[in-house]
Design a protein around this motif. Structure first.
Motif, PDB file in Angstrom:
ATOM      1  N   LEU A  56      45.182  42.905  40.975  1.00 41.69           N
ATOM      2  CA  LEU A  56      43.964  42.273  40.460  1.00 41.69           C
ATOM      3  C   LEU A  56      43.902  42.385  38.940  1.00 41.69           C
ATOM      4  CD1 LEU A  56      41.132  43.330  42.946  1.00 41.69           C
ATOM      5  CD2 LEU A  56      41.961  41.016  42.521  1.00 41.69           C
TER       6      LEU A  56
ATOM      7  N   ALA B  90      44.049  39.226  36.420  1.00 40.52           N
ATOM      8  CA  ALA B  90      42.822  38.998  35.657  1.00 40.52           C
ATOM      9  C   ALA B  90      43.126  38.463  34.263  1.00 40.52           C
ATOM     10  CB  ALA B  90      42.015  40.289  35.554  1.00 40.52           C
TER      11      ALA B  90
ATOM     12  N   PHE C  94      44.983  38.745  49.670  1.00 38.81           N
ATOM     13  CA  PHE C  94      44.041  38.220  48.674  1.00 38.81           C
ATOM     14  C   PHE C  94      43.706  36.758  48.965  1.00 38.81           C
ATOM     15  CE2 PHE C  94      45.111  41.228  44.878  1.00 38.81           C
ATOM     16  CZ  PHE C  94      44.517  42.268  45.567  1.00 38.81           C
TER      17      PHE C  94
ATOM     18  N   TRP D  46      40.374  35.535  47.265  1.00 38.74           N
ATOM     19  CA  TRP D  46      40.403  36.123  45.926  1.00 38.74           C
ATOM     20  C   TRP D  46      41.379  35.415  44.997  1.00 38.74           C
ATOM     21  CZ3 TRP D  46      40.309  42.202  46.656  1.00 38.74           C
ATOM     22  CH2 TRP D  46      39.089  42.551  47.254  1.00 38.74           C
ATOM     23  N   VAL D  47      42.345  34.677  45.569  1.00 32.44           N
ATOM     24  CA  VAL D  47      43.304  33.949  44.738  1.00 32.44           C
ATOM     25  C   VAL D  47      43.475  32.535  45.279  1.00 32.44           C
ATOM     26  CG1 VAL D  47      44.622  35.997  44.048  1.00 32.44           C
ATOM     27  CG2 VAL D  47      45.298  34.728  46.105  1.00 32.44           C
TER      28      VAL D  47
ATOM     29  N   LEU E  89      43.334  34.114  40.033  1.00 32.70           N
ATOM     30  CA  LEU E  89      42.104  34.670  40.595  1.00 32.70           C
ATOM     31  C   LEU E  89      41.022  33.600  40.715  1.00 32.70           C
ATOM     32  CD1 LEU E  89      41.529  38.184  38.961  1.00 32.70           C
ATOM     33  CD2 LEU E  89      42.638  37.621  41.121  1.00 32.70           C
TER      34      LEU E  89
ATOM     35  N   GLY F  56      37.703  36.611  43.336  1.00 36.87           N
ATOM     36  CA  GLY F  56      38.697  37.580  42.890  1.00 36.87           C
ATOM     37  C   GLY F  56      38.281  38.257  41.598  1.00 36.87           C
ATOM     38  N   VAL F  57      37.709  37.474  40.686  1.00 35.97           N
ATOM     39  CA  VAL F  57      37.216  38.038  39.426  1.00 35.97           C
ATOM     40  C   VAL F  57      36.098  39.041  39.706  1.00 35.97           C
ATOM     41  CG1 VAL F  57      35.994  37.514  37.281  1.00 35.97           C
ATOM     42  CG2 VAL F  57      37.878  36.047  38.037  1.00 35.97           C
TER      43      VAL F  57
ATOM     44  N   PHE G  78      37.591  42.229  40.942  1.00 37.24           N
ATOM     45  CA  PHE G  78      38.211  42.969  39.838  1.00 37.24           C
ATOM     46  C   PHE G  78      37.164  43.656  38.972  1.00 37.24           C
ATOM     47  CE2 PHE G  78      39.199  42.679  35.256  1.00 37.24           C
ATOM     48  CZ  PHE G  78      40.095  43.734  35.190  1.00 37.24           C
TER      49      PHE G  78
END
Length: 205
Positions: free
Chosen positions: A9, A13, A49, A54-55, A73, A77-78, A81
């Motif tokens: 992550l 990012a 993910f 998340w991705v 991301l 996902g962000v 993180f």
């Protein structure tokens, strides 16, 4: 959150990457994180993910080789993180574990204050730990040792190793003190700069 999740992550990012590029990067930077996963572990985590949302995956057509799946991301996902980066830091008993360094390098990019929160927690813990540290002492009564032991040599050996442990802890604490002061000055300096810019904007308005 597992260590591999945090590392991937944190890397995604700041830069979308393929699974292979992630593997090459992690193999090179493993000493900073104390962890070097195998490619199947990385791909399983990326698939997880993707399942979580998340991705997102895009195909990068590389003329010199096979096409690559590039992972970026998503907003979810962000959020995952940032949630990890802003969560409470828990120092490990051993002062030179890679967890703190990983948290600073990857999570600290969120903001200087996020890095300061982690650093402040680590520093307070290490201050207490170093103040309470005591040299390891060799057993006074060796009894019937399975291996013949020279008491004088054992005492000297224990002193040498104990000095190493103390000096490593003290060196780490010195760096934490220096980094804390440096980061505090950075935050104050940039806070003053932001205030000046805000004042100039108000005048221009």
């Amino acid at each position: 959150m597992k260590k591999l999740e945090c590392i991937i992550l944190g890397r995604l990012a700041t830069n979308p990457m393929s699974g292979y590029d992630l593997y090459k990067w992690m193999a090179k930077e493993a000493p900073y994180f104390g962890y070097s996963p195998k490619p199947p572990q990385i791909y399983r985590q990326l698939n997880d993910f993707h399942t979580k949302g998340w991705v997102e995956v895009t195909v990068d057509q590389r003329g010199s080789g096979p096409d690559a799946k590039v992972y970026t991301l998503t907003s979810a996902g962000v959020a995952a993180f940032v949630g990890w980066a802003m969560s409470e830091h828990t120092p490990t008993i051993r002062p030179l574990e890679a967890d703190f360094q990983m948290r600073m390098l990857l999570g600290g990019v969120v903001s200087p204050q996020a890095a300061m929160d982690v650093l402040d927690t680590e520093l307070k813990y290490r201050r207490r730990q170093q103040a309470e540290s005591r040299p390891y002492e060799a057993p006074a009564d060796l009894g019937e040792a399975a291996v013949p032991v020279d008491a004088d040599w054992q005492a000297e050996l224990v002193r040498m190793v104990g000095e190493r442990s103390f000096l490593l802890g003290q060196s780490n604490l010195s760096w934490l003190e220096m980094a804390h002061a440096r980061l505090a000055a950075y935050i104050e300096d940039h806070s003053n700069t932001d205030e000046q810019k805000s004042g100039e904007d108000e005048k221009c308005g």
